[in-house]
Write an enzyme that holds these catalytic residues in place. Structure first.
Site, PDB file in Angstrom:
ATOM      1  N   TYR A   1       2.913  10.223  -0.644  1.00  0.00           N
ATOM      2  CA  TYR A   1       3.989   9.702   0.186  1.00  0.00           C
ATOM      3  C   TYR A   1       5.338  10.068  -0.429  1.00  0.00           C
ATOM      4  O   TYR A   1       5.680   9.626  -1.529  1.00  0.00           O
ATOM      5  CB  TYR A   1       3.896   8.182   0.322  1.00  0.00           C
ATOM      6  CG  TYR A   1       2.740   7.668   1.153  1.00  0.00           C
ATOM      7  CD1 TYR A   1       1.873   8.533   1.817  1.00  0.00           C
ATOM      8  CD2 TYR A   1       2.515   6.304   1.279  1.00  0.00           C
ATOM      9  CE1 TYR A   1       0.821   8.052   2.571  1.00  0.00           C
ATOM     10  CE2 TYR A   1       1.457   5.803   2.037  1.00  0.00           C
ATOM     11  CZ  TYR A   1       0.611   6.685   2.676  1.00  0.00           C
ATOM     12  OH  TYR A   1      -0.435   6.201   3.431  1.00  0.00           O
TER      13      TYR A   1
ATOM     14  N   SER B   1      -1.796   2.374  10.465  1.00  0.00           N
ATOM     15  CA  SER B   1      -1.232   2.711  11.781  1.00  0.00           C
ATOM     16  C   SER B   1      -1.790   1.810  12.878  1.00  0.00           C
ATOM     17  O   SER B   1      -2.318   2.282  13.881  1.00  0.00           O
ATOM     18  CB  SER B   1      -1.480   4.186  12.126  1.00  0.00           C
ATOM     19  OG  SER B   1      -0.518   4.641  13.053  1.00  0.00           O
ATOM     20  N   PRO B   2      -1.662   0.493  12.721  1.00  0.00           N
ATOM     21  CA  PRO B   2      -2.224  -0.441  13.703  1.00  0.00           C
ATOM     22  C   PRO B   2      -1.542  -0.384  15.063  1.00  0.00           C
ATOM     23  O   PRO B   2      -2.088  -0.915  16.040  1.00  0.00           O
ATOM     24  CB  PRO B   2      -2.024  -1.803  13.041  1.00  0.00           C
ATOM     25  CG  PRO B   2      -0.832  -1.611  12.154  1.00  0.00           C
ATOM     26  CD  PRO B   2      -0.969  -0.220  11.626  1.00  0.00           C
ATOM     27  N   LEU B   3      -0.369   0.240  15.140  1.00  0.00           N
ATOM     28  CA  LEU B   3       0.325   0.369  16.424  1.00  0.00           C
ATOM     29  C   LEU B   3       0.174   1.772  17.012  1.00  0.00           C
ATOM     30  O   LEU B   3       1.008   2.242  17.792  1.00  0.00           O
ATOM     31  CB  LEU B   3       1.809   0.018  16.269  1.00  0.00           C
ATOM     32  CG  LEU B   3       2.088  -1.424  15.806  1.00  0.00           C
ATOM     33  CD1 LEU B   3       3.584  -1.679  15.699  1.00  0.00           C
ATOM     34  CD2 LEU B   3       1.435  -2.440  16.733  1.00  0.00           C
TER      35      LEU B   3
ATOM     36  N   ASP C   1       0.830  -1.203   0.000  1.00  0.00           N
ATOM     37  CA  ASP C   1       0.000   0.000   0.000  1.00  0.00           C
ATOM     38  C   ASP C   1       0.861   1.248   0.000  1.00  0.00           C
ATOM     39  O   ASP C   1       1.845   1.350   0.744  1.00  0.00           O
ATOM     40  CB  ASP C   1      -0.902   0.004   1.235  1.00  0.00           C
ATOM     41  CG  ASP C   1      -1.785   1.243   1.274  1.00  0.00           C
ATOM     42  OD1 ASP C   1      -2.767   1.274   0.527  1.00  0.00           O
ATOM     43  OD2 ASP C   1      -1.471   2.178   2.036  1.00  0.00           O
TER      44      ASP C   1
END
Length: 347
Positions: free
Chosen positions: A62, A213-215, A57
């Site tokens: 970016y 941003s799973p953390l 992804d």
């Protein structure tokens, strides 16, 4: 590697995807994420493909397009093994039409992304933000044209409110165009707002979540502890203002619970936080980022095992918050008999 359906698309994606925001390192925000060049990117993609992580992804913003360029170059000769997901609509230039989802910008931005990615099609194209200035009907017809032309395979949204998503889905049904099958959303143990509207909507409308941003923007790496300063290498030093806010006491409560589960399982804090997400409804794939190979290898340890129901419940309790209106009456049981929620609201 486990694969799951992406919403109702019939298309399967691996439960872990790789977020290529660490490629390029241009600008103050993305340089804090990472600055992998082509050779390091190739090594990380080698490692991903070796472990079945075939979803990559990125986005046109970016590192000012460098992420797409490096990803495209690193996939040269093996594009057929990869699922490419990219995003557009945020501003990419100084021109009056260099942002949004007008027909002009969607076509121009898609063509530019195809060139940077060195490919003839994008597997999952997502709108990076809602554009209130352009009719959803124009956007949907344009995306439908891109799908019919073979340049895009599936479409999705990112950072939309529930009503915005539903407006677009209803319009697609009315027009008979392609509809969103993916919702790329922020979701973590310290950011569970996704569960109030977007998760029930995803279940009802057939949207698969691609979790970014799973953390918790680097808060759940296992390096942040109560009463200790931020570690020197944390990106929070330079980018906290871009991150979804988290109450400190709640963060430490979650970290304490993660530490307890880590002691029971022998797994690390980030591995547990990722595994918790993989057991949540609607989640099709969790996008992991990595500054280097060591971090990537570590995050890959989040799969191949499962937290127990008791461990899930402990993490649920530690991360719970009282919901805002109108969710509160459903959460505390006042309205459950009349209109039960589509998913159990977190406690």
């Amino acid at each position: 590697m486990e694969h799951r359906l992406l919403g109702r698309s019939g298309f399967r994606v691996p439960v872990l995807g790789f977020g290529a925001g660490t490629f390029g390192g241009r600008g103050p925000l993305f340089s804090a994420w990472g600055n992998a060049g082509l050779e390091e990117a190739r090594r990380m993609i080698d490692l991903c493909l070796e472990h079945g992580v075939s979803l990559f992804d990125t986005a046109d913003v970016y590192s000012d397009g460098a992420s797409e360029e490096i990803l495209g170059a690193a996939l040269a000769g093996r594009r057929h093994r990869a699922i490419i997901s990219t995003k557009l609509t945020l501003r990419t230039g100084d021109g009056p039409n260099d942002a949004g989802w007008s027909r002009h910008h969607l076509i121009e931005a898609t063509e530019a992304a195809l060139r940077r990615l060195r490919t003839d099609h994008i597997d999952i194209l997502q709108l990076h933000a809602f554009d209130a200035a352009t009719p959803v009907e124009q956007m949907l017809r344009t995306l439908d044209d891109l799908v019919r032309a073979g340049k895009v395979r599936a479409i999705g949204a990112s950072n939309f409110a529930g009503w915005q998503l539903m407006k677009a889905l209803a319009a697609a049904d009315r027009l008979g165009t392609e509809r969103f099958v993916a919702n790329q959303a922020y979701y973590s143990l310290v950011g569970r707002d996704y569960e109030w509207d977007l998760m029930p909507l995803g279940l009802d409308q057939g949207l698969g979540a691609l979790v970014w941003s799973p953390l918790g923007w680097g808060r759940l790496t296992g390096k942040i502890r109560r009463g200790q300063p931020l570690p020197a290498g944390s990106r929070l030093h330079d980018t906290a203002g871009f991150a979804p806010p988290v109450d400190e006491e709640r963060l430490y409560r979650v970290v304490d619970a993660l530490d307890a589960v880590a002691e029971e399982t022998g797994r690390s804090v980030p591995q547990i936080a990722l595994n918790w997400l993989l057991q949540r409804p609607t989640v099709s794939s969790v996008l992991i980022g990595a500054r280097d190979e060591a971090q990537l290898r570590h995050n890959l340890g989040a799969i191949g095992w499962q937290l127990t129901p008791a461990q899930m419940a402990r993490l649920d309790a530690a991360s719970a918050v009282t919901p805002p209106y109108p969710h509160y009456p459903y959460w505390n049981g006042q309205f459950t008999e009349l209109a039960p929620p589509a998913v159990p609201l977190h406690r």
